[in-house]
Design an enzyme around this catalytic site. Sequence first.
Site, PDB file in Angstrom:
ATOM      1  CB  CYS A  52      -2.168   3.785  -3.535  1.00 17.19           C
ATOM      2  SG  CYS A  52      -3.980   3.438  -4.751  1.00 17.19           S
TER       3      CYS A  52
ATOM      4  CG  HIS B 200      -1.922  -1.529   1.435  1.00 19.89           C
ATOM      5  ND1 HIS B 200      -2.516  -1.199   0.506  1.00 19.89           N
ATOM      6  CD2 HIS B 200      -2.503  -2.230   2.141  1.00 19.89           C
ATOM      7  CE1 HIS B 200      -4.084  -2.050   1.023  1.00 19.89           C
ATOM      8  NE2 HIS B 200      -3.592  -2.842   1.622  1.00 19.89           N
TER       9      HIS B 200
END
Length: 290
Positions: free
Chosen positions: A178, A136
Amino acid sequence: MADPRGDGDAQSAEDQVDAFKIFKSSRSRHAEEMDSGPISSSKAADSDPYRYRMDYPSLGTCLIINNKNFHPSTNMNYRNGTDVDAAAAAKVFSNLGYKVKFFNDQTVRQMKQLMLSVSQEDHSDSASFVCVLLSHGDEGVIYGTDGLEKFENLTQYFKGDHCQSLVGKPKVFFVQACRGTALDDGIECDAVTVTSTERIPLQADFLYAYSTAPGYYSWRNTASGSWFMQSLCEMLERHHGELELMQILTRVNRKVALDFESASNLPGFSAKKQIPCIVSMLTKDFYFPK
């Protein structure tokens, strides 16, 4: 891979993101999620100042960090499908000739220790260094399993003043994560057919290939892996030894941009697009060997 036309078996899979926070929504089992010519001889390599030498005894180390499970305190979701990316990357870079070092579910401290440890190794006999980070993230940061860390704090160990045996050699980072929470709606368009006495910057010879543009989500399929890593591994397998790295990455950009479109159970998350982002400080052309 998501079906860009909205039909076919692949469209039954949902698209999701490696989001900054967990989305409270049901997901299908196989879903897509968002992640918050070569040198022919040593003589040719030495004679061309615009190509990196690849005739070292070893091509180099490929460090892969695959973060899948996160501590509840981070509010980060389980990264379904990341093992597909990790396995594909390990296979591709091993086949290219890299010594692959593979680690799952690393905390921030463990990630930093890994980077430091690898940077302190003797890379004198290596032509390059590759790192694949699957986790992430958000703009400028990437997650360990227990929290986030600035990306630059991980890469700093390989700068010229910290890792002298890689000075003048390519250091390439592939980052599937991301970089924000913006969604790309897309737009319709018409189809168109070193010598020892040289001083170099500390951050020279780095390349960062991010899965998405700054500020945007990055998509990942729980069955087949992320759009970026799928495309990267396919293009490396197809074009290594034939095309220069920037040419390969341009083809990765094109494949991700044109061949994928999200199909999500989350309201407002369908029909979204993605474009990878290449940041290069390389000073020569980089060809993988055949």
